[in-house]
Write a protein that holds these residues in place. Sequence first.
Motif, short mmCIF file in Angstrom:
data_model
loop_
_atom_site.label_atom_id
_atom_site.label_comp_id
_atom_site.label_asym_id
_atom_site.label_seq_id
_atom_site.Cartn_x
_atom_site.Cartn_y
_atom_site.Cartn_z
N UNK A 294 0.82 -0.51 0.08
CA UNK A 294 0.24 0.18 -0.54
C UNK A 294 0.67 1.34 0.15
N UNK A 295 0.47 2.05 -1.34
CA UNK A 295 1.16 3.66 -0.44
C UNK A 295 -0.26 4.44 -0.16
N UNK A 296 -0.20 4.64 1.34
CA UNK A 296 -1.59 5.57 1.84
C UNK A 296 -0.97 7.06 1.22
N UNK A 297 -2.32 7.61 1.33
CA UNK A 297 -2.40 9.14 0.49
C UNK A 297 -3.17 9.63 1.69
N UNK A 298 -3.47 11.33 1.81
CA UNK A 298 -5.07 11.76 2.31
C UNK A 298 -5.36 11.39 3.81
N UNK A 299 -4.50 11.66 4.69
CA UNK A 299 -4.97 11.17 6.08
C UNK A 299 -5.96 11.78 6.35
N UNK A 300 -7.12 12.11 6.45
CA UNK A 300 -7.90 12.75 7.30
C UNK A 300 -8.59 11.98 8.61
N UNK A 301 -8.69 11.05 8.70
CA UNK A 301 -9.89 10.25 9.51
C UNK A 301 -9.48 10.76 11.52
N UNK A 302 -8.00 10.88 11.91
CA UNK A 302 -7.58 10.86 12.66
C UNK A 302 -7.41 12.07 13.20
N UNK A 312 3.35 17.79 23.69
CA UNK A 312 3.59 18.01 22.60
C UNK A 312 2.64 19.24 22.03
N UNK A 313 2.44 19.91 23.07
CA UNK A 313 0.97 21.41 22.05
C UNK A 313 2.07 22.14 21.86
N UNK A 314 3.52 22.68 21.91
CA UNK A 314 3.79 24.17 21.81
C UNK A 314 4.29 23.43 20.36
N UNK A 315 4.75 22.01 20.26
CA UNK A 315 5.17 21.34 18.78
C UNK A 315 3.71 21.49 17.76
N UNK A 316 2.87 20.82 18.39
CA UNK A 316 1.82 20.75 17.74
C UNK A 316 0.44 21.64 17.51
N UNK A 317 1.18 23.03 17.53
CA UNK A 317 0.16 24.01 17.51
C UNK A 317 0.56 24.32 15.77
N UNK A 318 1.27 23.58 15.45
CA UNK A 318 1.24 24.42 14.04
C UNK A 318 0.81 23.07 13.17
N UNK A 319 -0.39 23.70 11.85
CA UNK A 319 -0.91 23.37 10.98
C UNK A 319 -0.20 21.88 10.51
N UNK A 320 1.47 22.19 9.55
CA UNK A 320 1.68 21.04 9.10
C UNK A 320 2.56 20.03 10.00
N UNK A 321 2.56 20.29 11.37
CA UNK A 321 3.10 19.56 12.33
C UNK A 321 2.52 18.68 12.76
N UNK A 325 1.65 14.39 12.61
CA UNK A 325 1.59 13.53 13.66
C UNK A 325 0.38 13.08 12.80
N UNK A 326 -0.81 13.55 12.11
CA UNK A 326 -2.22 12.42 11.76
C UNK A 326 -1.29 11.18 11.16
N UNK A 327 -0.63 11.54 10.41
CA UNK A 327 -0.20 11.16 8.92
C UNK A 327 1.14 9.73 9.85
N UNK A 328 1.62 9.83 10.27
CA UNK A 328 2.76 9.04 11.18
C UNK A 328 1.98 8.06 11.74
N UNK A 329 0.79 8.65 12.66
CA UNK A 329 0.43 7.81 13.24
C UNK A 329 -0.44 7.14 13.07
#
Length: 407
Positions: A294-302, A312-321, A325-329
């Motif tokens: 599989x080659x996943x794409x568009x990680x929207x559910x989580x 982790x709040x200071x790091x994940x306050x940025x939308x890109x990060x 994180x959602x993609x990796x999880x």
Amino acid sequence: MSASSSATAAPDARDQFLALLDQALATHRLTKLVLARPVGSDTSLQRIIAKPVQIKGQPCLSLVYRHQTRDITRNLPVAQVPALVAELLPEAFRNAHLFEADGEVQLTFSKKGKAMLQRHAAQAPREAATSTGHDREKKRYLELSRPFLRDLGVTDAHGALIPSMSRKWKQINKFIEVFEHALGSAALPAEQPLRVADFGSGKGYLTFAIHDYLRETSGREAQVTGVELRPDMVELCNAAAARLEHPGLHFECGDVRSVVPAAIEVMIALHACDIATDYAIHTGIRCNAAIIMCSPCCHKQLRPQLRSPDLLQPMLQYGLHLGQQAEMLTDSLRALYLEACGYETKVFEFISLEHTSKNKMVLAVKRERPLPNGELLARIEQLKAFYSITEHCLETLLRADGLLPSH
């Protein structure tokens, strides 16, 4: 059977392989030896990979014993190698691959102990075949002269690569390289016909490539189905398959939810958007596929569920990060659920697909002996709780089918 591949089902196939190994060692033509499909008492051992080296002027083989969590290297004088390999086949390993400059010899044993010997010609000439360095010509897994490449617009009428298709040609070869390695470690007897489903097949580049590789290079019977939502692409690919006389290759209109095969050995879903990847993986697991790519794409559910822990709040306050994180999880949980269902799973970078920068691949190969999954499932629950995840599509599908224990 193609001219570049041949197979022997004689009773002395094992003896033939050992004789070829002796000859390759004596003439210094061996480039690599791989023993796979372990059946011995050491359940953590996955394969042995051996390559020629010189140690204090003496020809040796460097054997890497690849375990689940570590590698052990053992250097053995060439003269001692044949006896060791004879001892390990088939008592400890059911697959053996002997690589030389002019091709490959593969020995496989069925569950009943029947031996099969296959020979594969090299795909492209190589220079410095006896060298143990890193300057040998890169292996190509398909020839540019293959007719389907011309028909699909990868090469011109003279078999030359069209410059604008160089990226696609690189992707095709990388895909076949990954598949070849997965096939070599999967518990699939060489004489067994393979059923392959490629979801989201598009114009069919990779679908044609895997069919051509299996039948023409590996000499295996294969039934390959490309599944694509766009009717014009399905019509185009079916016409090409008929025109090029690719028996056992056909295309259907639909997606992973509407086309549900009864049984497959190989499940492919590249660039499946969001939870379509989960449905594809679920289909592969439900059909007991030996290989899932599989080659996943568009990680929207989580992402809407994800609640960042305070640390982790200071790091994940940025939308890109947060998106990363959602993609990796998402993909980590997919890999862990595959592990829990009895697969050896890897996540790695793949060649970028044609219209996206997404280049991650989740590759899973079915284990012959599944590992206990109780502790793994508990760690998955801890990971979900850490990020406040309440639902993962793949988990929901697996539990509904009883493929994972209920809470």
